[in-house]
Motif scaffolding. Structure first.
Motif, short mmCIF file in Angstrom:
data_model
loop_
_atom_site.label_atom_id
_atom_site.label_comp_id
_atom_site.label_asym_id
_atom_site.label_seq_id
_atom_site.Cartn_x
_atom_site.Cartn_y
_atom_site.Cartn_z
N ALA A 25 0.84 -1.21 0.00
CA ALA A 25 0.00 0.00 0.00
C ALA A 25 0.87 1.25 0.00
O ALA A 25 0.54 2.26 -0.64
CB ALA A 25 -0.92 0.00 1.22
N TYR A 26 2.01 1.17 0.68
CA TYR A 26 2.88 2.36 0.80
C TYR A 26 3.63 2.66 -0.50
O TYR A 26 4.01 3.79 -0.75
CB TYR A 26 3.82 2.21 2.00
N LYS A 27 3.81 1.63 -1.33
CA LYS A 27 4.41 1.88 -2.65
C LYS A 27 3.47 2.78 -3.45
O LYS A 27 3.90 3.77 -4.06
CB LYS A 27 4.64 0.57 -3.40
N LEU A 28 2.18 2.44 -3.45
CA LEU A 28 1.21 3.26 -4.20
C LEU A 28 1.07 4.64 -3.58
O LEU A 28 1.00 5.65 -4.30
CB LEU A 28 -0.14 2.55 -4.27
N LYS A 29 1.05 4.71 -2.26
CA LYS A 29 0.94 6.02 -1.60
C LYS A 29 2.12 6.92 -2.00
O LYS A 29 1.95 8.10 -2.29
CB LYS A 29 0.89 5.85 -0.07
N GLN A 30 3.31 6.33 -2.03
CA GLN A 30 4.50 7.11 -2.40
C GLN A 30 4.48 7.51 -3.87
O GLN A 30 4.85 8.64 -4.23
CB GLN A 30 5.77 6.32 -2.05
N LEU A 31 4.04 6.61 -4.74
CA LEU A 31 3.91 6.95 -6.17
C LEU A 31 2.88 8.07 -6.36
O LEU A 31 3.09 9.00 -7.14
CB LEU A 31 3.51 5.72 -6.98
N ASP A 32 1.79 7.98 -5.61
CA ASP A 32 0.75 9.01 -5.70
C ASP A 32 1.25 10.36 -5.18
O ASP A 32 0.96 11.41 -5.75
CB ASP A 32 -0.50 8.55 -4.94
N ASP A 33 2.02 10.33 -4.10
CA ASP A 33 2.60 11.57 -3.58
C ASP A 33 3.50 12.23 -4.62
O ASP A 33 3.53 13.46 -4.75
CB ASP A 33 3.43 11.30 -2.31
N SER A 34 4.24 11.42 -5.37
CA SER A 34 5.18 11.95 -6.36
C SER A 34 4.50 12.43 -7.64
O SER A 34 4.90 13.43 -8.23
CB SER A 34 6.22 10.88 -6.74
N TYR A 35 3.46 11.71 -8.08
CA TYR A 35 2.90 11.97 -9.41
C TYR A 35 1.43 12.41 -9.40
O TYR A 35 0.86 12.67 -10.47
CB TYR A 35 3.06 10.72 -10.30
N HIS A 36 0.81 12.47 -8.22
CA HIS A 36 -0.58 12.94 -8.08
C HIS A 36 -1.51 12.20 -9.06
O HIS A 36 -2.21 12.81 -9.87
CB HIS A 36 -0.64 14.46 -8.30
N LEU A 37 -1.52 10.90 -8.94
CA LEU A 37 -2.26 10.05 -9.88
C LEU A 37 -3.74 9.92 -9.50
O LEU A 37 -4.61 9.85 -10.36
CB LEU A 37 -1.64 8.65 -9.89
N ILE A 47 -5.22 -3.90 -11.41
CA ILE A 47 -5.01 -5.23 -12.00
C ILE A 47 -4.07 -6.04 -11.10
O ILE A 47 -2.99 -5.57 -10.76
CB ILE A 47 -4.38 -5.10 -13.40
N GLY A 48 -4.49 -7.26 -10.79
CA GLY A 48 -3.68 -8.09 -9.88
C GLY A 48 -3.75 -7.52 -8.48
O GLY A 48 -2.75 -7.28 -7.83
N CYS A 49 -4.99 -7.32 -8.02
CA CYS A 49 -5.22 -6.48 -6.83
C CYS A 49 -5.04 -7.20 -5.50
O CYS A 49 -5.05 -6.54 -4.46
CB CYS A 49 -6.61 -5.86 -6.90
N ALA A 50 -4.91 -8.55 -5.49
CA ALA A 50 -4.74 -9.25 -4.20
C ALA A 50 -3.47 -8.80 -3.50
O ALA A 50 -2.47 -8.54 -4.17
CB ALA A 50 -4.69 -10.76 -4.45
N PRO A 51 -3.48 -8.66 -2.19
CA PRO A 51 -4.59 -8.90 -1.25
C PRO A 51 -5.54 -7.70 -1.07
O PRO A 51 -6.47 -7.78 -0.29
CB PRO A 51 -3.85 -9.18 0.06
N GLY A 52 -5.28 -6.59 -1.77
CA GLY A 52 -6.23 -5.47 -1.71
C GLY A 52 -5.67 -4.17 -1.17
O GLY A 52 -6.41 -3.20 -1.02
N GLY A 53 -4.38 -4.13 -0.86
CA GLY A 53 -3.78 -2.91 -0.31
C GLY A 53 -3.88 -1.71 -1.23
O GLY A 53 -4.21 -0.60 -0.80
N TRP A 54 -3.63 -1.94 -2.52
CA TRP A 54 -3.71 -0.83 -3.49
C TRP A 54 -5.16 -0.37 -3.66
O TRP A 54 -5.42 0.82 -3.80
CB TRP A 54 -3.11 -1.23 -4.83
N VAL A 55 -6.09 -1.32 -3.64
CA VAL A 55 -7.52 -0.97 -3.75
C VAL A 55 -7.91 -0.09 -2.57
O VAL A 55 -8.64 0.89 -2.73
CB VAL A 55 -8.40 -2.25 -3.80
N GLN A 56 -7.43 -0.44 -1.37
CA GLN A 56 -7.74 0.37 -0.18
C GLN A 56 -7.25 1.81 -0.35
O GLN A 56 -7.98 2.76 -0.06
CB GLN A 56 -7.08 -0.25 1.06
N VAL A 57 -6.01 1.96 -0.80
CA VAL A 57 -5.44 3.30 -1.01
C VAL A 57 -6.24 4.07 -2.05
O VAL A 57 -6.63 5.23 -1.84
CB VAL A 57 -3.96 3.21 -1.43
N ALA A 58 -6.53 3.41 -3.18
CA ALA A 58 -7.25 4.07 -4.27
C ALA A 58 -8.65 4.49 -3.84
O ALA A 58 -9.08 5.62 -4.11
CB ALA A 58 -7.32 3.15 -5.49
N ALA A 59 -9.37 3.60 -3.15
CA ALA A 59 -10.74 3.90 -2.71
C ALA A 59 -10.76 5.11 -1.78
O ALA A 59 -11.64 5.98 -1.86
CB ALA A 59 -11.36 2.69 -2.03
#
Length: 198
Positions: A25-37, A47-59
């Motif tokens: 989840a923190y990989k996506l949070k850091q990418l989002d902090d850098s690129y405001h995605l 895609i390939g969302c198991a176990p769901g950490g990225w989905v949690q961040v995105a939601a």
């Protein structure tokens, strides 16, 4: 304890404390902090969302008026504020279901896909690149013009060629390695901005 192990334990503990399903989840949070995605009201495919950490961040980032659709080959526990599908991104029926759930084209496509690692580097690298090509094909079908995508890749001989394929569809392709990634791993993320819809 080595620094890399300490960092890994730090993110694992952080994930547990903050209610995320994985340290990823923190990989996506850091990418989002850098690129405001990820922005309010956005439509996101993971895609390939198991176990769901990225989905949690995105939601969390897109809010109640946004849409997050995750897909994985294996069953994933439901995530509040998101739709989780079980299926293969190479299956046209699964892609149709993603499009149906989104309601309109996606603003962002996320892919943290990785193969089951065999330990043979050349094989794992080639398999990972193939998976990412499938994710890129899906992104081309569902993204809106100007949209963004993030793809996990394993660094290696095929990465340059893949980056070139992405550059044919996106205005900018950037290579990023979040600090939450293990620094000794070959894992990188290709951040693709400004999708040119055919």
């Amino acid at each position: 304890m080595r620094l890399a192990d300490a960092r890994r334990d730090h993110y694992r503990k952080l994930a547990k404390d903050q209610g995320y399903r994985s340290r990823a989840a923190y990989k996506l949070k850091q990418l989002d902090d850098s690129y405001h995605l990820l922005k309010r009201n956005y439509r996101v495919v993971d895609i390939g969302c198991a176990p769901g950490g990225w989905v949690q961040v995105a939601a969390k980032q897109v809010g109640a008026a946004g849409r997050v659709v995750g897909i994985d080959l294996k069953a994933v526990e439901p995530v509040a504020g998101a739709t989780i599908l079980e299926g293969s991104i190479d299956d046209p029926a699964a892609i149709a279901k993603i499009v149906e759930e989104l309601g309109e084209r996606a603003d962002v496509v996320l892919s943290d896909l990785a193969p089951n690692v065999s330990g043979m580097w050349e094989v794992d690298h080639a398999r990972q690149i193939d998976l990412t090509r499938s994710a890129l094909a899906l992104a081309r079908q569902v993204l809106r013009g100007g949209g963004s995508a993030v793809f996990k890749v394993f660094e290696g001989e095929f990465m340059k060629e893949l980056k070139g394929e992405m550059a044919a569809s996106f205005g900018k392709v950037l290579v990023s390695k979040p600090t939450a990634s293990r620094q000794e791993s070959s894992e990188l993320y290709l951040v693709c901005l400004n999708f040119a819809k055919n």
